[in-house]
Design a protein around this motif. Sequence first.
Motif, PDB file in Angstrom:
ATOM      1  N   MET A   1      19.443  18.946  50.775  1.00 23.58           N
ATOM      2  CA  MET A   1      19.518  17.839  51.189  1.00 23.58           C
ATOM      3  C   MET A   1      18.595  17.381  51.189  1.00 23.58           C
ATOM      4  O   MET A   1      17.311  16.731  51.373  1.00 23.58           O
ATOM      5  CB  MET A   1      20.746  17.599  52.491  1.00 23.58           C
ATOM      6  CG  MET A   1      21.066  18.514  53.008  1.00 23.58           C
ATOM      7  SD  MET A   1      21.034  17.796  54.872  1.00 23.58           S
ATOM      8  CE  MET A   1      21.366  15.947  55.242  1.00 23.58           C
ATOM      9  N   ALA A   2      18.615  15.635  49.495  1.00 21.07           N
ATOM     10  CA  ALA A   2      17.605  14.883  49.740  1.00 21.07           C
ATOM     11  C   ALA A   2      17.767  13.473  50.350  1.00 21.07           C
ATOM     12  O   ALA A   2      18.677  12.873  50.172  1.00 21.07           O
ATOM     13  CB  ALA A   2      18.009  14.727  47.843  1.00 21.07           C
ATOM     14  N   PRO A   3      16.881  13.246  49.974  1.00 21.75           N
ATOM     15  CA  PRO A   3      16.659  11.949  51.232  1.00 21.75           C
ATOM     16  C   PRO A   3      16.747  11.030  50.320  1.00 21.75           C
ATOM     17  O   PRO A   3      16.589  10.612  49.064  1.00 21.75           O
ATOM     18  CB  PRO A   3      15.052  12.209  51.780  1.00 21.75           C
ATOM     19  CG  PRO A   3      14.275  12.781  50.829  1.00 21.75           C
ATOM     20  CD  PRO A   3      15.510  14.000  50.189  1.00 21.75           C
ATOM     21  N   GLN A   4      17.842  10.180  51.108  1.00 18.72           N
ATOM     22  CA  GLN A   4      18.099   8.839  50.413  1.00 18.72           C
ATOM     23  C   GLN A   4      16.857   7.381  50.614  1.00 18.72           C
ATOM     24  O   GLN A   4      16.703   6.979  52.146  1.00 18.72           O
ATOM     25  CB  GLN A   4      19.780   8.039  51.188  1.00 18.72           C
ATOM     26  CG  GLN A   4      20.413   9.078  50.976  1.00 18.72           C
ATOM     27  CD  GLN A   4      21.808   8.595  51.598  1.00 18.72           C
ATOM     28  OE1 GLN A   4      21.523   7.894  52.253  1.00 18.72           O
ATOM     29  NE2 GLN A   4      22.891   9.656  51.240  1.00 18.72           N
ATOM     30  N   GLN A   5      16.873   6.980  49.949  1.00 19.93           N
ATOM     31  CA  GLN A   5      15.990   5.499  49.684  1.00 19.93           C
ATOM     32  C   GLN A   5      16.832   4.465  49.164  1.00 19.93           C
ATOM     33  O   GLN A   5      17.654   4.439  48.471  1.00 19.93           O
ATOM     34  CB  GLN A   5      14.954   6.093  48.735  1.00 19.93           C
ATOM     35  CG  GLN A   5      14.210   7.592  48.298  1.00 19.93           C
ATOM     36  CD  GLN A   5      13.111   7.284  47.561  1.00 19.93           C
ATOM     37  OE1 GLN A   5      13.159   7.081  46.566  1.00 19.93           O
ATOM     38  NE2 GLN A   5      11.969   8.769  47.528  1.00 19.93           N
TER      39      GLN A   5
END
Length: 251
Positions: A227-231
């Motif tokens: 899961m890629a962190p949302q920025q």
Amino acid sequence: MALPLLNYTPKSQNVRVAGYEVPGDEQPYIFDTENLPSGGGMEEVIWAAYRQIYSEHQILKSNRQSALESQLKDGRITVRQFIRGLLLSDPFRRRNFDANSNYRFAELCVQRVLGRDVYSEREKIAWSIVIVNEGVQGFVDKLLGSDEYLENFGDTIVPFQRRRNLPQRERGETPFNLKTPRYGAYHRDLLGFPQIVWQNAIRRFRPQEKQPVEGNPERFLGMARSMAPQQNPVPRVSLQTLNYLSAVPRR
């Protein structure tokens, strides 16, 4: 006083089996000065000797022994003496004797001079003792003067790998000048090669009793890493849309 040659027991290799040869394309071509073809037959004998004594990466123009070649063509030396000159030449000594231990050098010379692999570690030890006591020249003279060499090659035949074709293998034995590396195992370990390069990911086996059960955080580790962190994107404002005069307070 020089020590006598250490006794070693020959094992029953295919080179010692009488009547083993089967005619075919895989049999080595014998280069004999007594049966030279017309034309450049002596040149073929010379290059066959280079291929047998030197390895493939050592056949260079700078390693050629022009004086020995001229003497062989004029009939002043025999093929056995030409082989002796190649073994005692400076390029062969630098690239094979100086770069290896006595055991490795003895194994290499037995393969290329006698046309067979060493019988055992005891044979390598026996020939290494000869190198220590009599030097490289004495070792070469004993190899070329042995009954095994004289019976198989004599003074006119270029040494070759005997009995390369094995019925139990599809392609037979690999030629000695291709399968023997320049450095022995001891020197290869010191130099750190060959190095293994993994081309694919390594899959590790884990027994069933050691696999994580339900509720173990390890089961969610792969999902968390995927899961890629949302920025929050930072809005970009064009400088052309800014009104500096309206931002100045009135006095």
